[in-house]
Design a protein around this motif. Structure first.
Motif, PDB file in Angstrom:
ATOM      1  N   LEU A 189       0.837  -1.200   0.000  1.00  0.00           N
ATOM      2  CA  LEU A 189       0.000   0.000   0.000  1.00  0.00           C
ATOM      3  C   LEU A 189       0.871   1.248   0.000  1.00  0.00           C
ATOM      4  N   ASP A 190       0.972   1.901  -1.150  1.00  0.00           N
ATOM      5  CA  ASP A 190       1.747   3.131  -1.219  1.00  0.00           C
ATOM      6  C   ASP A 190       0.986   4.310  -0.629  1.00  0.00           C
ATOM      7  N   ARG A 191      -0.303   4.188  -0.466  1.00  0.00           N
ATOM      8  CA  ARG A 191      -1.143   5.165   0.224  1.00  0.00           C
ATOM      9  C   ARG A 191      -2.048   4.413   1.197  1.00  0.00           C
ATOM     10  N   ASN A 192      -2.597   5.149   2.160  1.00  0.00           N
ATOM     11  CA  ASN A 192      -3.563   4.605   3.135  1.00  0.00           C
ATOM     12  C   ASN A 192      -2.988   3.482   3.989  1.00  0.00           C
ATOM     13  N   GLN A 193      -1.653   3.364   4.029  1.00  0.00           N
ATOM     14  CA  GLN A 193      -1.080   2.284   4.831  1.00  0.00           C
ATOM     15  C   GLN A 193      -1.337   2.484   6.321  1.00  0.00           C
ATOM     16  N   ASP A 194      -1.442   3.745   6.776  1.00  0.00           N
ATOM     17  CA  ASP A 194      -1.699   3.982   8.191  1.00  0.00           C
ATOM     18  C   ASP A 194      -3.146   3.671   8.545  1.00  0.00           C
ATOM     19  N   ASP A 195      -4.088   4.024   7.666  1.00  0.00           N
ATOM     20  CA  ASP A 195      -5.493   3.683   7.908  1.00  0.00           C
ATOM     21  C   ASP A 195      -5.682   2.171   7.966  1.00  0.00           C
ATOM     22  N   GLU A 196      -5.043   1.461   7.028  1.00  0.00           N
ATOM     23  CA  GLU A 196      -5.174  -0.002   7.003  1.00  0.00           C
ATOM     24  C   GLU A 196      -4.562  -0.621   8.249  1.00  0.00           C
ATOM     25  N   PHE A 197      -3.410  -0.100   8.669  1.00  0.00           N
ATOM     26  CA  PHE A 197      -2.762  -0.616   9.867  1.00  0.00           C
ATOM     27  C   PHE A 197      -3.633  -0.362  11.095  1.00  0.00           C
ATOM     28  N   ASN A 198      -4.195   0.831  11.200  1.00  0.00           N
ATOM     29  CA  ASN A 198      -5.051   1.152  12.334  1.00  0.00           C
ATOM     30  C   ASN A 198      -6.304   0.287  12.353  1.00  0.00           C
ATOM     31  N   PHE A 199      -6.801  -0.082  11.181  1.00  0.00           N
ATOM     32  CA  PHE A 199      -7.943  -0.997  11.113  1.00  0.00           C
ATOM     33  C   PHE A 199      -7.582  -2.340  11.727  1.00  0.00           C
ATOM     34  N   ARG A 200      -6.393  -2.852  11.421  1.00  0.00           N
ATOM     35  CA  ARG A 200      -5.951  -4.123  12.010  1.00  0.00           C
ATOM     36  C   ARG A 200      -5.733  -3.998  13.516  1.00  0.00           C
ATOM     37  N   VAL A 201      -5.193  -2.869  13.938  1.00  0.00           N
ATOM     38  CA  VAL A 201      -4.958  -2.632  15.367  1.00  0.00           C
ATOM     39  C   VAL A 201      -6.282  -2.640  16.120  1.00  0.00           C
ATOM     40  N   HIS A 202      -7.266  -1.935  15.584  1.00  0.00           N
ATOM     41  CA  HIS A 202      -8.582  -1.875  16.217  1.00  0.00           C
ATOM     42  C   HIS A 202      -9.254  -3.242  16.225  1.00  0.00           C
ATOM     43  N   ARG A 203      -9.158  -3.945  15.121  1.00  0.00           N
ATOM     44  CA  ARG A 203      -9.787  -5.262  15.005  1.00  0.00           C
ATOM     45  C   ARG A 203      -9.150  -6.267  15.969  1.00  0.00           C
ATOM     46  N   ALA A 204      -7.878  -6.072  16.299  1.00  0.00           N
ATOM     47  CA  ALA A 204      -7.183  -6.980  17.214  1.00  0.00           C
ATOM     48  C   ALA A 204      -7.540  -6.722  18.672  1.00  0.00           C
ATOM     49  N   GLY A 205      -8.329  -5.680  18.929  1.00  0.00           N
ATOM     50  CA  GLY A 205      -8.771  -5.422  20.299  1.00  0.00           C
ATOM     51  C   GLY A 205      -8.003  -4.343  21.028  1.00  0.00           C
ATOM     52  N   PHE A 206      -7.098  -3.640  20.337  1.00  0.00           N
ATOM     53  CA  PHE A 206      -6.379  -2.530  20.949  1.00  0.00           C
ATOM     54  C   PHE A 206      -7.186  -1.244  20.787  1.00  0.00           C
ATOM     55  N   VAL A 207      -7.046  -0.334  21.716  1.00  0.00           N
ATOM     56  CA  VAL A 207      -7.703   0.963  21.645  1.00  0.00           C
ATOM     57  C   VAL A 207      -6.772   1.975  20.991  1.00  0.00           C
ATOM     58  N   LEU A 208      -7.316   2.735  20.034  1.00  0.00           N
ATOM     59  CA  LEU A 208      -6.624   3.895  19.487  1.00  0.00           C
ATOM     60  C   LEU A 208      -7.219   5.113  20.182  1.00  0.00           C
ATOM     61  N   TYR A 209      -6.402   5.850  20.913  1.00  0.00           N
ATOM     62  CA  TYR A 209      -6.915   6.908  21.784  1.00  0.00           C
ATOM     63  C   TYR A 209      -6.443   8.268  21.287  1.00  0.00           C
ATOM     64  N   LEU A 210      -7.412   9.165  21.086  1.00  0.00           N
ATOM     65  CA  LEU A 210      -7.115  10.521  20.628  1.00  0.00           C
ATOM     66  C   LEU A 210      -7.162  11.481  21.805  1.00  0.00           C
ATOM     67  N   ASP A 211      -6.078  12.204  22.011  1.00  0.00           N
ATOM     68  CA  ASP A 211      -6.000  13.213  23.071  1.00  0.00           C
ATOM     69  C   ASP A 211      -5.582  14.535  22.434  1.00  0.00           C
ATOM     70  N   PRO A 212      -6.462  15.558  22.452  1.00  0.00           N
ATOM     71  CA  PRO A 212      -6.140  16.837  21.797  1.00  0.00           C
ATOM     72  C   PRO A 212      -4.935  17.555  22.386  1.00  0.00           C
ATOM     73  N   SER A 213      -4.451  17.144  23.563  1.00  0.00           N
ATOM     74  CA  SER A 213      -3.262  17.783  24.124  1.00  0.00           C
ATOM     75  C   SER A 213      -1.986  17.314  23.414  1.00  0.00           C
TER      76      SER A 213
END
Length: 348
Positions: A189-213
């Motif tokens: 994936l020359d593009r969208n590799q981070d979105d695809e990776f984050n999809f796998r991370v989320h599907r594996a049961g890990f939390v992706l946490y956004l903190d505006p700080s």
């Protein structure tokens, strides 16, 4: 949700930066990391350069000579996912952070990422808000559109509309356990590799946490033509991601496709059927979209003179993404062809 062990008191942190011909930007990026608070961590910055020819390598070497934690890594393949994997595997780490060469980090960027990872045991990845830096009025209008929900939907790392679990982040800080379980970035994936990776991370049961700080700055592309090419590629490669996983990873990606299909499909159907009301319906639908876009631009623009430019940026974002998505559907879904050399040559 998975529960992760506590981070070491002094964690090993790797920051990986893909780079190719980024003279004038990579220096600002590295300067921000030099100025960042690095206490109570073992920081390594790995700039994976695709054999730049514009002076970027000399700029990186100059930083490496002055700061022992900065390293130049050769990336002969010149693709982003290969560069990311190269850097992430270069040295032992507890946390791996991916960063763009056009980005600058806040002084507390590193510390805030570690704080989030420590405070949330289920957090496999922490991320924050991207603040746009404008190099002229066109870049300001584009950046305004890219930071508004009408332009990018629920991409909270741009809009800052949420604190907590999200489906994707930019410039994520990942625990090493994430890579151990789900693997690394997909080098197809020359593009969208981070979105695809984050999809796998989320599907594996890990939390992706956004903190505006957690804050970083990003130099926005300064022309509408570059914006069109960028988002055309995003739409194009999103289909490749979906095909790999056999699902639509986020439903918001279908909205630009719907706009393009409404216009193209409606016009074709009107021509075939020969019914004027179909043409009127297409024009009315497109007119409604344009009215809403201009209204959103009025709300988002910082000056009256920016309104039409922001509205145009909305239109380019949506149409280019939708056209890229449609092309990929036709090329890949119907003919089962992989991206050709021309598609890859314009991405990095």
């Amino acid at each position: 949700m998975k529960q992760l062990p506590p981070l070491p008191q002094v964690p090993k942190v790797s920051v990986v930066i893909p780079c190719y011909n980024e003279w004038g930007y990579i220096g600002k990026c590295l300067s921000s990391l030099v100025a960042a608070d690095r206490t109570n961590m073992e920081l390594t910055v790995l700039v994976c350069d695709g054999r730049s020819t514009d002076g970027s390598r000399e700029e990186i070497r100059a930083f490496a000579e002055q700061h022992s934690f900065i390293h130049l890594v050769d990336n002969p393949r010149r693709t982003t996912p290969f560069a990311l994997n190269l850097g992430l595997r270069e040295k032992p780490m507890d946390v791996g952070i991916i960063l763009g060469a056009h980005a600058e980090v806040n002084e507390q960027f590193l510390q805030k990422n570690l704080s989030v990872l420590r405070e949330h045991p289920a957090c496999g990845c922490a991320g924050g808000i991207i603040e746009s830096v404008y190099e002229g009025p066109v870049a300001r209008r584009i950046g305004t559109a890219m930071s508004h929900p009408f332009g990018v939907g629920s991409a909270h790392f741009r809009t800052g509309a949420r604190t907590g679990p999200v489906d994707t982040v930019a410039f994520g800080a990942y625990r090493k356990e994430v890579f151990e379980e789900v693997g690394y970035f997909d080098e197809d994936l020359d593009r969208n590799q981070d979105d695809e990776f984050n999809f796998r991370v989320h599907r594996a049961g890990f939390v992706l946490y956004l903190d505006p700080s957690i804050r970083s700055r990003y130099y926005v592309r300064g022309s509408y033509s570059k914006l069109f090419r960028q988002y055309f590629q995003y739409g194009y490669w999103k289909v490749v991601v979906n095909m790999k996983h056999g699902t639509v990873t986020t439903w918001r990606q279908l909205v630009p496709l719907g706009l393009v299909l409404w216009c193209i499909g409606g016009l074709l159907l009107a021509a075939v059927v020969g019914q004027p009301w179909l043409l009127y319906a297409v024009v009315a639908g497109l007119g409604a979209y344009l009215v809403i876009g201009i209204a959103m631009a009025f709300r988002a623009a910082s000056t009256l003179g920016d309104v039409l430019g922001v509205a145009l940026s909305f239109f380019i974002l949506h149409v280019s993404y939708g056209l890229g998505y449609l092309k990929a559907l036709l090329v890949h879904a119907l003919f089962r062809r992989l991206p050709g050399a021309s598609s890859r040559a314009t991405t990095r």
